[in-house]
Design an enzyme around this catalytic site. Sequence first.
Site, PDB file in Angstrom:
ATOM      1  N   CYS A 158       0.839  -1.203   0.000  1.00  0.00           N
ATOM      2  CA  CYS A 158       0.000   0.000   0.000  1.00  0.00           C
ATOM      3  C   CYS A 158       0.872   1.249   0.000  1.00  0.00           C
ATOM      4  O   CYS A 158       1.553   1.530  -0.978  1.00  0.00           O
ATOM      5  CB  CYS A 158      -0.973  -0.045   1.177  1.00  0.00           C
ATOM      6  SG  CYS A 158      -2.427   1.018   0.966  1.00  0.00           S
ATOM      7  N   HIS A 191      -3.463  -5.747   1.502  1.00  0.00           N
ATOM      8  CA  HIS A 191      -3.214  -6.007   2.920  1.00  0.00           C
ATOM      9  C   HIS A 191      -3.605  -7.454   3.219  1.00  0.00           C
ATOM     10  O   HIS A 191      -4.600  -7.960   2.700  1.00  0.00           O
ATOM     11  CB  HIS A 191      -4.036  -5.062   3.800  1.00  0.00           C
ATOM     12  CG  HIS A 191      -3.586  -3.643   3.708  1.00  0.00           C
ATOM     13  ND1 HIS A 191      -2.405  -3.197   4.258  1.00  0.00           N
ATOM     14  CD2 HIS A 191      -4.170  -2.563   3.124  1.00  0.00           C
ATOM     15  CE1 HIS A 191      -2.278  -1.898   4.031  1.00  0.00           C
ATOM     16  NE2 HIS A 191      -3.329  -1.490   3.339  1.00  0.00           N
TER      17      HIS A 191
END
Length: 444
Positions: free
Chosen positions: A277, A374
């Site tokens: 991310c 994630h």
Amino acid sequence: QWLQALACGVPASVDMNPVLLKPQADNGSQVVVHGRVTATATARDYQRLKPALMEAVMASFARLAARADLVLVEGAGSPAEINLRAGDIANMGFATRAGVPVVLVGDIDRGGVIAAIVGTHTVLPPADRALVAGFLINKFRGDASLFDEGVAAITRFTGWRSFGVLPWLDAARRLPAEDSVALERLSRAQGREAGLTVAVPVLGRIANFDDLDPLAAEPGVRLVYLRGGDRLPADAALVVLAGSKSTIADLAELRANGWEDDIRRHVARGGRVIGICGGYQMLGRAISDPDGVEGPLRQAEGLGLLDIETVLTGEKVVRNVAAVPAHGGPAIAGYEIHMGRTAGPDCARPMLLIDGRPDGAVSADGRVAGCYLHGLFGSDAWRARLLAGLGADAAGGAHRAQVEAALDQLADHVERHLDVDALLAAAREIAAPAQSDLAASQSG
């Protein structure tokens, strides 16, 4: 939210955290409502927004209550923050609006628990105090009977009943931490003293750092958290750049700590880097923020380890996803929660396929990779393959099973030491009228 959803056996939902504050670099926080940014506010501005935000909170509560037999609402902060009581949406303000019972949880490990609970009773206004069904004591070390007089004293001063004393449970250490405050209590090295070294720079706005828990629990892995002043271990096989609440600000901190040069030397000697991310965004050539999503700085030069560029946008991606490695391999379940759009030549070598679409990028030499997923390390099979490729002696711990086992131990622990029947009875007694009010508000 992911852990709480797992414990309840339900999918994670934005309704579990309807209003989220995401700190920015220098100008307050983004206010994220139901997964979407609605405003940027300072602490003082946020107080003025609260009345409008309460409606979003109540809408989420109504949706959850419609499909669940029991909704546990976790307060944020303390019910005794009477200076913030006006417009409160996360503690007694919500409880009085929804008409739900309140159980006060005292953390005895912090000390002063009797004074804290009795003091809370003293400062609460009568309407709030009437909603408190009782209290319980958490994290007691040693013989709980030694606190019998403490429980009696709290009841004598407050009139509140006790739901029990919950002893300290070591198995809870195996559960993902709630927020980055836990990082302050982590030692610099997690896992074994020796083994494959994985290094993680700890930046001021690190996010979703429970992505790293499977690595910390892995046999044969030494997870090293780097603080300011630390140098990247020369024997590190892998560097992981975790997610960030403010990518540009954390990138500046990474440089200030001297870690950019450390990471470049690490790659030059054959080491691997994975960014997740915000960490993925840092690996590119540039990060643009044309709308000031993160703050006043509109452009930042990246580390340049991937030939990609990221543009930060106001639209937030929030979704549960399924992925596989781009060139085949075990399935990975995870989630996306980001605001960037990333493109560039290295995206032609995606790291993953998320729900069939390419995600992430890999450098030409294969040493640097990043993605928006994630939960990447949570796939036992994928993690085992990664670590084996890095030369780990043993890999393949069943992390998800360990988390599930810890949750089961916690559930048994709660059932054994707390009066669960009384807690459920309190919920039925006081919450029933609230459900009628909710139904009326929905129909209205």
